[in-house]
Enzyme design. Structure first.
Site, PDB file in Angstrom:
ATOM      1  CD  GLU A 166      12.443  11.425   2.470  1.00 12.57           C
ATOM      2  OE1 GLU A 166      13.565  11.735   2.863  1.00 12.57           O
ATOM      3  OE2 GLU A 166      11.455  11.328   3.234  1.00 12.57           O
ATOM      4  CG  PHE A 225      -0.433   0.110   2.534  1.00 12.05           C
ATOM      5  CD1 PHE A 225      -0.348   1.337   3.173  1.00 12.05           C
ATOM      6  CD2 PHE A 225       0.008  -1.014   3.211  1.00 12.05           C
ATOM      7  CE1 PHE A 225       0.176   1.438   4.461  1.00 12.05           C
ATOM      8  CE2 PHE A 225       0.522  -0.928   4.492  1.00 12.05           C
ATOM      9  CZ  PHE A 225       0.611   0.305   5.119  1.00 12.05           C
ATOM     10  CG  HIS A 237       7.490   9.627  13.667  1.00  5.25           C
ATOM     11  ND1 HIS A 237       6.413  10.422  13.954  1.00  5.25           N
ATOM     12  CD2 HIS A 237       8.321  10.376  12.896  1.00  5.25           C
ATOM     13  CE1 HIS A 237       6.581  11.598  13.370  1.00  5.25           C
ATOM     14  NE2 HIS A 237       7.728  11.591  12.723  1.00  5.25           N
ATOM     15  CG  ASN A 273       4.895   1.544   7.836  1.00 10.45           C
ATOM     16  OD1 ASN A 273       5.320   2.704   7.818  1.00 10.45           O
ATOM     17  ND2 ASN A 273       3.609   1.268   7.895  1.00 10.45           N
ATOM     18  CB  THR A 330       4.365   3.584  12.770  1.00  6.95           C
ATOM     19  OG1 THR A 330       4.443   3.386  11.361  1.00  6.95           O
ATOM     20  CG2 THR A 330       3.100   4.317  13.126  1.00  6.95           C
TER      21      THR A 330
HETATM   22  P1  0O2 Z   1       8.308  13.331   9.229  1.00  8.00           P
HETATM   23  O1  0O2 Z   1       7.489  14.041   8.251  1.00  8.00           O
HETATM   24  O2  0O2 Z   1       7.861  13.587  10.651  1.00  8.00           O
HETATM   25  O3  0O2 Z   1       8.483  11.901   8.924  1.00  8.00           O
HETATM   26  P2  0O2 Z   1      17.076  14.684   8.901  1.00  8.00           P
HETATM   27  O4  0O2 Z   1      15.598  14.745   8.667  1.00  8.00           O
HETATM   28  O5  0O2 Z   1      17.646  15.979   9.269  1.00  8.00           O
HETATM   29  O6  0O2 Z   1      17.440  13.566   9.853  1.00  8.00           O
HETATM   30  P3  0O2 Z   1      17.383  14.258   6.092  1.00  8.00           P
HETATM   31  O7  0O2 Z   1      18.606  13.905   5.298  1.00  8.00           O
HETATM   32  O8  0O2 Z   1      16.608  15.448   5.713  1.00  8.00           O
HETATM   33  O9  0O2 Z   1      17.832  14.296   7.595  1.00  8.00           O
HETATM   34  O10 0O2 Z   1      16.394  13.145   6.074  1.00  8.00           O
HETATM   35  P4  0O2 Z   1      16.519  11.581   6.223  1.00  8.00           P
HETATM   36  O11 0O2 Z   1      17.055  11.228   7.558  1.00  8.00           O
HETATM   37  O12 0O2 Z   1      17.148  10.994   5.040  1.00  8.00           O
HETATM   38  O13 0O2 Z   1      14.997  11.243   6.156  1.00  8.00           O
HETATM   39  C1  0O2 Z   1      14.056  11.987   6.815  1.00  8.00           C
HETATM   40  C2  0O2 Z   1      12.809  11.185   7.049  1.00  8.00           C
HETATM   41  O14 0O2 Z   1      13.120   9.800   7.188  1.00  8.00           O
HETATM   42  C3  0O2 Z   1      12.191  11.572   8.363  1.00  8.00           C
HETATM   43  O15 0O2 Z   1      11.335  12.633   8.185  1.00  8.00           O
HETATM   44  C4  0O2 Z   1      11.443  10.313   8.760  1.00  8.00           C
HETATM   45  O16 0O2 Z   1      10.235  10.215   8.035  1.00  8.00           O
HETATM   46  C5  0O2 Z   1      12.391   9.261   8.286  1.00  8.00           C
HETATM   47  N1  0O2 Z   1      13.359   8.945   9.336  1.00  8.00           N
HETATM   48  C6  0O2 Z   1      14.687   9.191   9.313  1.00  8.00           C
HETATM   49  N2  0O2 Z   1      15.253   8.766  10.447  1.00  8.00           N
HETATM   50  C7  0O2 Z   1      14.274   8.231  11.203  1.00  8.00           C
HETATM   51  C8  0O2 Z   1      14.251   7.616  12.488  1.00  8.00           C
HETATM   52  O17 0O2 Z   1      15.259   7.463  13.181  1.00  8.00           O
HETATM   53  N3  0O2 Z   1      13.045   7.168  12.929  1.00  8.00           N
HETATM   54  C9  0O2 Z   1      11.906   7.322  12.206  1.00  8.00           C
HETATM   55  N4  0O2 Z   1      10.771   6.855  12.724  1.00  8.00           N
HETATM   56  N5  0O2 Z   1      11.892   7.919  11.000  1.00  8.00           N
HETATM   57  C10 0O2 Z   1      13.062   8.359  10.496  1.00  8.00           C
HETATM   58  P5  0O2 Z   1      11.123  13.672   9.338  1.00  8.00           P
HETATM   59  O18 0O2 Z   1      11.929  14.888   9.047  1.00  8.00           O
HETATM   60  O19 0O2 Z   1      11.277  13.052  10.667  1.00  8.00           O
HETATM   61  O20 0O2 Z   1       9.677  14.109   9.096  1.00  8.00           O
HETATM   62  P1  0O2 Z   2      -8.241   0.688   0.305  1.00  6.73           P
HETATM   63  O1  0O2 Z   2      -8.141  -0.462  -0.636  1.00  6.73           O
HETATM   64  O2  0O2 Z   2      -9.614   1.271   0.401  1.00  6.73           O
HETATM   65  O3  0O2 Z   2      -7.635   0.388   1.647  1.00  6.73           O
HETATM   66  P2  0O2 Z   2      -6.003   8.369   0.050  1.00  6.73           P
HETATM   67  O4  0O2 Z   2      -6.134   9.850   0.021  1.00  6.73           O
HETATM   68  O5  0O2 Z   2      -7.011   7.665   0.897  1.00  6.73           O
HETATM   69  O6  0O2 Z   2      -5.899   7.767  -1.323  1.00  6.73           O
HETATM   70  P3  0O2 Z   2      -3.972   8.580   1.994  1.00  6.73           P
HETATM   71  O7  0O2 Z   2      -4.582   9.837   2.456  1.00  6.73           O
HETATM   72  O8  0O2 Z   2      -2.497   8.571   1.855  1.00  6.73           O
HETATM   73  O9  0O2 Z   2      -4.597   8.095   0.625  1.00  6.73           O
HETATM   74  O10 0O2 Z   2      -4.524   7.483   2.841  1.00  6.73           O
HETATM   75  P4  0O2 Z   2      -4.060   6.734   4.141  1.00  6.73           P
HETATM   76  O11 0O2 Z   2      -5.248   6.752   5.027  1.00  6.73           O
HETATM   77  O12 0O2 Z   2      -2.802   7.267   4.673  1.00  6.73           O
HETATM   78  O13 0O2 Z   2      -3.828   5.267   3.611  1.00  6.73           O
HETATM   79  C1  0O2 Z   2      -3.550   4.984   2.262  1.00  6.73           C
HETATM   80  C2  0O2 Z   2      -3.972   3.597   1.931  1.00  6.73           C
HETATM   81  O14 0O2 Z   2      -3.142   2.706   2.649  1.00  6.73           O
HETATM   82  C3  0O2 Z   2      -5.406   3.322   2.318  1.00  6.73           C
HETATM   83  O15 0O2 Z   2      -5.908   2.517   1.309  1.00  6.73           O
HETATM   84  C4  0O2 Z   2      -5.273   2.489   3.583  1.00  6.73           C
HETATM   85  O16 0O2 Z   2      -6.301   1.539   3.702  1.00  6.73           O
HETATM   86  C5  0O2 Z   2      -3.959   1.785   3.352  1.00  6.73           C
HETATM   87  N1  0O2 Z   2      -3.303   1.456   4.620  1.00  6.73           N
HETATM   88  C6  0O2 Z   2      -2.968   2.284   5.638  1.00  6.73           C
HETATM   89  N2  0O2 Z   2      -2.383   1.594   6.626  1.00  6.73           N
HETATM   90  C7  0O2 Z   2      -2.352   0.301   6.219  1.00  6.73           C
HETATM   91  C8  0O2 Z   2      -1.854  -0.896   6.793  1.00  6.73           C
HETATM   92  O17 0O2 Z   2      -1.285  -0.911   7.889  1.00  6.73           O
HETATM   93  N3  0O2 Z   2      -1.989  -2.045   6.049  1.00  6.73           N
HETATM   94  C9  0O2 Z   2      -2.569  -2.041   4.828  1.00  6.73           C
HETATM   95  N4  0O2 Z   2      -2.659  -3.180   4.131  1.00  6.73           N
HETATM   96  N5  0O2 Z   2      -3.060  -0.938   4.264  1.00  6.73           N
HETATM   97  C10 0O2 Z   2      -2.946   0.220   4.951  1.00  6.73           C
HETATM   98  P5  0O2 Z   2      -6.742   3.087   0.109  1.00  6.73           P
HETATM   99  O18 0O2 Z   2      -5.805   3.608  -0.896  1.00  6.73           O
HETATM  100  O19 0O2 Z   2      -7.762   4.047   0.615  1.00  6.73           O
HETATM  101  O20 0O2 Z   2      -7.387   1.808  -0.463  1.00  6.73           O
END
Ligand code: 0O2
Ligand code: 0O2
Length: 279
Positions: A138, A42, A154, A147, A151
């Site tokens: 990105e 997904f 985060h 994931n 999650t």
């Molecule tokens: P969001 O939207 O909250 O996810 P920097 O962000 O300064 O560390 P860079 O190079 O900009 O460095 O980005 P990087 O590390 O390549 O990738 C950034 C994104 O990767 C993050 O977005 C996260 O989504 C994910 N990510 C990177 N490191 C971790 C981590 O240790 N744990 C988790 N859960 N996610 C990570 P942001 O900025 O956090 O924004």
């Molecule tokens: P379906 O087949 O109805 O599930 P959107 O605007 O809804 O297109 P957005 O805002 O990015 O996309 O949506 P969201 O809520 O972040 O999730 C995107 C899609 O990923 C949704 O499906 C969710 O059902 C699916 N999704 C989110 N989390 C999970 C998970 O943990 N497992 C699985 N299998 N699916 C997940 P769609 O696109 O609405 O279609």
């Protein structure tokens, strides 16, 4: 910058996120329509919040937001297996509607926190009222296990305002290793899992075809047989074997052929009806 200016800056990124989501979801649809296993499970996407962009600008001393902040438009692609990640990477690299300008392999070189994912930085052209604009986006590609970990980590980072206590951080690192071990174990049985999933998909497809063929019987006017087969299909259990479904499909196919033969021999009954009506 004023709020209105931020909103204006974000418009092309929102546009890019929407388009990219549709494109990646369509890759999945294409695989499934062919009855094949999809490397994409997904897709989600988001535009970075203004407050998060400002925080990053201040942290990194950014001067050019559009060039230096790469994740204003963020797409996440979830896969079942680690192998699928590389399939998706190759699919993206081969496309000519997006250009890969950067790669961050946090799977081979996982982060200190335990974070694992494969990041691609894209340049993606969108059509605006002022012409084409290339925006940076990105794409994070990860397994379901990666994931799950990211999650939770985060949300903990958010809870502790990025200062996760040492003991908890250590546990998270161990949990990340465990999640990766799970991915490796799953890869070992990948072939079997994929075969089972393909089998379910084929069964679903065969079932849909059964329903379509019964509709065909109704349309041909063979109501008696259509109802008989409808009853037969409704009695199929949810775990019916593919061979059972195929057997009924063949019977319906035979009934359709038989009905067509009778109509050909006796003349078209619809035409007769029309004649009567005209009289
Ligand atoms: P969001 O939207 O909250 O996810 P920097 O962000 O300064 O560390 P860079 O190079 O900009 O460095 O980005 P990087 O590390 O390549 O990738 C950034 C994104 O990767 C993050 O977005 C996260 O989504 C994910 N990510 C990177 N490191 C971790 C981590 O240790 N744990 C988790 N859960 N996610 C990570 P942001 O900025 O956090 O924004
Ligand atoms: P379906 O087949 O109805 O599930 P959107 O605007 O809804 O297109 P957005 O805002 O990015 O996309 O949506 P969201 O809520 O972040 O999730 C995107 C899609 O990923 C949704 O499906 C969710 O059902 C699916 N999704 C989110 N989390 C999970 C998970 O943990 N497992 C699985 N299998 N699916 C997940 P769609 O696109 O609405 O279609």
């Amino acid at each position: 910058m004023k709020y209105e200016e931020w909103k204006e800056l974000l418009v092309p990124y929102e546009h890019a996120v929407e388009e990219l989501k549709v494109k990646f979801k369509n890759i999945r649809k294409e695989y499934l329509a062919k009855g094949d296993y999809s490397p994409i499970e997904f897709v989600t996407g988001r535009t970075k919040k203004i407050a998060s962009i400002i925080a990053k600008v201040n942290k990194l001393g950014v001067t050019d937001i559009e060039e230096e902040i790469e994740d204003i438009a963020g797409i996440r692609i979830m896969c079942q297996f680690v192998e699928d990640i590389y399939t998706v990477v190759e699919l993206i690299k081969a496309r000519d509607d997006m250009e890969v300008v950067g790669v961050k392999d946090y799977i081979t070189n996982y982060k200190e926190s335990g974070y694992r994912s494969y990041h691609l930085i894209l340049k993606y052209p969108i059509q605006t009222i002022n012409g084409t604009k290339k925006v940076i986006a990105e794409v994070q590609i990860r397994t379901l296990a990666m994931n799950f970990w990211a999650t939770i980590e985060h949300s903990l980072k958010y809870k502790y305002d990025h200062f996760v206590p040492d003991t908890l951080a250590e546990r998270l690192r161990r949990a990340s290793d465990a999640a990766f071990l799970l991915d490796q174990e799953m890869s070992e049985i990948r072939e079997d899992i994929m075969k089972a999933q393909a089998m379910y998909q084929m069964r679903d497809r065969a079932y849909k075809e059964l329903v379509d063929r019964i509709d065909e019987l109704f349309d041909l006017g063979d109501t008696k047989n259509a109802i008989r087969f409808q009853q037969k299909v409704s009695m199929l259990s949810s775990s019916a074997k593919l061979s059972e479904i195929m057997e009924i499909k063949k019977e319906i196919g035979d009934a359709i052929e038989e009905h067509k033969k009778v109509v050909l021999t006796n003349g078209n009954s619809d035409e007769d009806d029309d004649d009567e009506y005209e009289e």
